[in-house]
Scaffold this active site. Sequence first.
Site, PDB file in Angstrom:
ATOM      1  N   ILE A 153      -6.088  -9.792  60.211  1.00 53.86           N
ATOM      2  CA  ILE A 153      -5.360  -9.746  61.483  1.00 53.86           C
ATOM      3  C   ILE A 153      -4.059 -10.513  61.424  1.00 53.86           C
ATOM      4  CG2 ILE A 153      -7.314  -9.245  63.002  1.00 53.86           C
ATOM      5  CD1 ILE A 153      -7.638 -12.179  63.525  1.00 53.86           C
ATOM      6  N   GLY A 154      -3.831 -11.235  60.372  1.00 52.94           N
ATOM      7  CA  GLY A 154      -2.562 -11.949  60.288  1.00 52.94           C
ATOM      8  C   GLY A 154      -2.527 -12.827  59.052  1.00 52.94           C
ATOM      9  N   ALA A 155      -1.428 -13.542  58.957  1.00 56.40           N
ATOM     10  CA  ALA A 155      -1.269 -14.430  57.817  1.00 56.40           C
ATOM     11  C   ALA A 155      -1.149 -15.844  58.347  1.00 56.40           C
ATOM     12  CB  ALA A 155      -0.018 -14.054  57.034  1.00 56.40           C
ATOM     13  N   GLU A 203      -1.018 -20.197  57.425  1.00 54.44           N
ATOM     14  CA  GLU A 203      -0.279 -21.003  56.457  1.00 54.44           C
ATOM     15  C   GLU A 203      -1.035 -21.121  55.138  1.00 54.44           C
ATOM     16  OE1 GLU A 203      -0.224 -25.133  56.920  1.00 54.44           O
ATOM     17  OE2 GLU A 203       1.262 -25.335  55.333  1.00 54.44           O
ATOM     18  N   PHE A 204      -2.385 -21.098  55.226  1.00 58.70           N
ATOM     19  CA  PHE A 204      -3.179 -21.360  54.033  1.00 58.70           C
ATOM     20  C   PHE A 204      -3.750 -20.088  53.413  1.00 58.70           C
ATOM     21  CE2 PHE A 204      -3.252 -25.308  56.390  1.00 58.70           C
ATOM     22  CZ  PHE A 204      -3.026 -26.237  55.409  1.00 58.70           C
ATOM     23  N   GLY A 205      -3.627 -18.966  54.082  1.00 58.53           N
ATOM     24  CA  GLY A 205      -4.186 -17.729  53.545  1.00 58.53           C
ATOM     25  C   GLY A 205      -4.323 -16.718  54.665  1.00 58.53           C
ATOM     26  N   GLU A 206      -4.980 -15.585  54.346  1.00 60.59           N
ATOM     27  CA  GLU A 206      -5.107 -14.545  55.357  1.00 60.59           C
ATOM     28  C   GLU A 206      -5.990 -14.973  56.519  1.00 60.59           C
ATOM     29  OE1 GLU A 206      -6.172 -13.185  52.066  1.00 60.59           O
ATOM     30  OE2 GLU A 206      -4.271 -12.202  51.579  1.00 60.59           O
ATOM     31  N   VAL A 207      -5.688 -14.436  57.705  1.00 60.20           N
ATOM     32  CA  VAL A 207      -6.590 -14.592  58.857  1.00 60.20           C
ATOM     33  C   VAL A 207      -7.260 -13.227  59.034  1.00 60.20           C
ATOM     34  CG1 VAL A 207      -6.805 -15.202  61.285  1.00 60.20           C
ATOM     35  CG2 VAL A 207      -4.991 -16.227  59.913  1.00 60.20           C
ATOM     36  N   ASP A 244       2.295 -29.470  69.626  1.00 60.60           N
ATOM     37  CA  ASP A 244       2.902 -28.177  69.301  1.00 60.60           C
ATOM     38  C   ASP A 244       2.437 -27.126  70.304  1.00 60.60           C
ATOM     39  OD1 ASP A 244       4.459 -26.386  67.985  1.00 60.60           O
ATOM     40  OD2 ASP A 244       3.134 -26.134  66.261  1.00 60.60           O
TER      41      ASP A 244
HETATM   42  O1  ACK Z   1      -0.406 -12.933  67.168  1.00 56.23           O
HETATM   43  P1  ACK Z   1      -1.627 -12.611  66.407  1.00 56.23           P
HETATM   44  O2  ACK Z   1      -2.220 -11.296  66.489  1.00 56.23           O
HETATM   45  O3  ACK Z   1      -2.745 -13.723  66.709  1.00 56.23           O
HETATM   46  O4  ACK Z   1      -1.379 -13.069  64.879  1.00 56.23           O
HETATM   47  C1  ACK Z   1      -1.823 -14.332  64.615  1.00 56.23           C
HETATM   48  C2  ACK Z   1      -2.496 -14.356  63.254  1.00 56.23           C
HETATM   49  O5  ACK Z   1      -3.888 -14.370  63.469  1.00 56.23           O
HETATM   50  C3  ACK Z   1      -2.103 -15.568  62.392  1.00 56.23           C
HETATM   51  O6  ACK Z   1      -2.481 -16.751  63.037  1.00 56.23           O
HETATM   52  C4  ACK Z   1      -4.148 -14.223  64.849  1.00 56.23           C
HETATM   53  N1  ACK Z   1      -5.273 -15.077  65.188  1.00 56.23           N
HETATM   54  C5  ACK Z   1      -5.473 -16.363  64.820  1.00 56.23           C
HETATM   55  N2  ACK Z   1      -6.635 -16.814  65.340  1.00 56.23           N
HETATM   56  C6  ACK Z   1      -7.191 -15.779  66.025  1.00 56.23           C
HETATM   57  C7  ACK Z   1      -8.390 -15.626  66.784  1.00 56.23           C
HETATM   58  N3  ACK Z   1      -9.245 -16.646  66.946  1.00 56.23           N
HETATM   59  N4  ACK Z   1      -8.630 -14.439  67.348  1.00 56.23           N
HETATM   60  C8  ACK Z   1      -7.743 -13.432  67.202  1.00 56.23           C
HETATM   61  N5  ACK Z   1      -6.604 -13.514  66.502  1.00 56.23           N
HETATM   62  C9  ACK Z   1      -6.327 -14.683  65.920  1.00 56.23           C
HETATM   63  C10 ACK Z   1      -2.923 -14.603  65.617  1.00 56.23           C
END
Ligand code: ACK
Length: 976
Positions: free
Chosen positions: A651-653, A655-659, A770
């Site tokens: 779902i995203g990137a 700082e430390f790796g893929e999310v 932040d």
């Molecule tokens: O704006 P986004 O879709 O929401 O893109 C970032 C990406 O991962 C990198 O941080 C998404 N993200 C982070 N934590 C969560 C979470 N708990 N549930 C859904 N999306 C998340 C964030």
Amino acid sequence: MPSRSLWSCGGARLVAWTWVWSVALLGARSIPANEVNLLDSRAVMVDLGWVAYPKNGYWEEIGEVDENYAPIHTYQVCRVMEQNQNNWLHTNWILTEGAQRVFIELKFTLRDCNSLPGGVGTCKETFNMYYYETDGGEDEMEEGEMRDGPGMTEEEDRAMKESRYIKIDTIAADESFTELDLGDRVMKLNTEVRDLGPLTRKGFYLAFQDLGACIALVSVRVFYKRCPFFVKSLAEFPDTIPGSEASQLVEVVGHCVNNSLPLYEPPRMHCSTEGEWLVPIGKCVCQPGFEEISGFCQVCSVGFYRSLLESLTCSKCPPHSVARQTGATSCTCEDGYYKIDSDPSNMACTRPPSAPRNAISNVNETSVFLEWSVPTETGGRKDVRYNILCRQVLPEGRGLEECGPNVRFLPRRVGLSNTSVMVADLQSHTNYSFLLEAVNGVSELAREHAKQYVSLNVTTNQAVSVVRKGHTEKSSIALSWAEPDRPNGIILEYEIKYFEKEQDSSYTIIKSKETEMVVEGLKPSSVYIFQVRARTSAGYGAFSRRFEFQTSPYLTATSERAQASIVAVAVTLALVLLAVVAGFLLSGRRCGYSKAKQDPEEEKMHFHNGHIKFPGVRTYIDPLTYEDPNQAVHEFAQEIDVSFISIERIIGAGEFGEVCSGPLRLPGKREIQVAIKTLKAGYTEQQRRDFLWEASIMGQFNHPNIIRLEGVVTKSKPVMIITEYMENGSLDTFLKKNDGQFTVIQLVGMLRGIASGMRYLSDMGYVHRDLAARNILVNSNLVCKVSDFGLSRVLEDDPEAVYTTRGGKIPIRWTAPEAIAYRKFTSASDVWSYGIVMWEVMSYGERPYWEMSNQDVIKAIEESYRLPGPMDCPEALYHLMMDCWQRERSNRPKFDEIVCLLDKLIRNPSSLKKLVNSSHRVSNLLVEHANVQGDCNTLSQTVGEWLDSIKMGRYTELFMEGGYSSLETVAQMTSE
Ligand code: ACK
């Protein structure tokens, strides 16, 4: 070169392009390893044979050779002067080969309509691309069928067939060419790629619809992506076709090869739709007795061994052990040396220790303190322990008898790690013999060797046996006792120790030369404990056992009066305090941001450090206070077994790796969707610590507006942090995507949630540093939750953060001036950031201060300029923002006041009707801060005013005398 470059169109001579140049521009085609072509028009040596409509064909196939005499096929159409063009070109049936998502790469040139003489009215600069899925067979649309449906007119038949086609996209050229370009021999070749999926049939047709443009389709390539066969860490992963959804990940279990085994769990990788292998989990390592050299498992040589999967290479056998064959998984001990199961494989074989040395004794009453030195030979081990054998010497040479169970050994009798022990509760005036034995982990295995002892002989002192009570008064008790039977010397004096029962933390000692005395100064009707011991020239004997005696129950008139007055004072004080507490509760929680009366329905609060606290709120513990950061992680975060998690998509990137995201199935719990932050491979220990830092913080919070930590995965790789899944992602992106879509009440609801989360954090004593819309996550119910506790101390992970002259990174636009100037980060600076978040929310994700530079922002704030009210922002909210941006941080509202005010606005939506004065909304200009207070005031009452307001003004003097001169001090009163 060839003559087909010029053609005539609708009477006008139109130079469309010189296709050979286009082809030359294409360059040599090299296909990436993860792409598999299903169709490449440039690779077809014969005619492409695509079907055009109308029958006689405005789409025209042009076959030629390029500069290298290789045949090339292009399709061209140029009906720019005619009205109502609808020219179709259908490819042959394209087999998908099992791919569910395919990519179509078009290379084409397109004529600029403006450069056509008189053709502007009808000329188009786009064309459409369609597809039609079919398994072939009877459903297949045969070549020619397009025009030959039985019993239909060509027009009807065509309409029927075309209706089966689904539009992929309208294709426009990035660059169209003019006659001038042709003159300059500049070719403007466009490349467009579209993806198509999920595909469910065996194959499909592509079609291009021209509505009156001048196009040359120079090349059409249809391909799918796959994750190619891959070997990583001795694990093989097969050629894999990705899933059909755009961001889907397909999990593939690898196969360990070449004498290797899975380490902890089977190796897994994830195949992305882009044909990339991602998120490796687990790995293979060489089996015991082998080591990995250049990607192969090779057998350990003689004298070497490898026992653990975790170790990398074969190791030399440790001292006093040997490996006589290759491929050893362990080494065997030499004679006289031993190893126990719990010894690590790389530890030397060892022997039992020699005897303890220099044993000495020290007698005190009926206790003996024994001390000795460590043995000269520890046997090569660190686990040397000591055992004591206690034996009583029987009188008249009758030998020795093992000490009974009443004798106490402190800390214990066997397995002592220190070189001393206290032996207590021995019999008085008795001889004892002690044997001290040193043992270690292998002593049991070496039983055939004689035990090594030292022995010590000791004589104890004697105690007083019975203490009797004599005459008792209200404040004194007479005591008497008998001399010990066999004192080891002349008794010099007695010591009497006493204390009030259950108050043994303080006691009194008095001395007597006689065997009786009167103890005075005691409380009436109270129970006291007495003990007596004797002293000879050899030292003190043991205290007698405890004796309980009570004083007489007689009260004088004065003491009764004194007691009554104490009770009266206590009751009065209790009443006053009760009244104070009741006053607070009855008056309801003060909003603190408005002088209006409080709402009786609001929650009950405690006052703490000058601000209102929810009952039961704990205090945040800085993980830095833990010496071992891993301990902090496991204190606050639950370890989750990786097998309970499935990674489904990225779902995203971070700082430390893929999310990533996917379901979490904990045993006995219902499945939930979670977000998975991974730590990429090759991290340093410091990075691992920094990564897990977030979990140590998040795990301490439990609030509906703070992102919830489900747990961590640290026992396998990759290391992961698992949090609840927030369907709508981060707030800034979400707002930008839904510009203008929410009601004011919905927006205020979001702000209320964020403020409530921040109130919780500030009550916990945590400063976020932040706070920004990008660090707020939104779920499917529009609930906003504060997130990103990563490195909120140093803000390394925020792309908005920049280095300041004082060092440290700061997201300037969101940060209070005192935090930028001298790093004064407090909950009040979080309130400033909250004001910016309010502005972001009310302007649907606009960037604060737009494209102004950070330096200009700092300067503008310094000169008292502030952001203007966002478009259509209720005035009450803008006032609140402006208050959050008060230069003087003590003038900013507290988070509890903000929550309170927002609640009021939500309850009374008409208060949101009045929108910001248009003078505040002069496009993107900043406005001057005028200390707007509106109807919101902070707690500025005196104690007297406050007591008056709760009808308790008469207690003002009492409060002043008690030192409660400000509301802050009153708020710090405890229930005691
Ligand atoms: O704006 P986004 O879709 O929401 O893109 C970032 C990406 O991962 C990198 O941080 C998404 N993200 C982070 N934590 C969560 C979470 N708990 N549930 C859904 N999306 C998340 C964030």
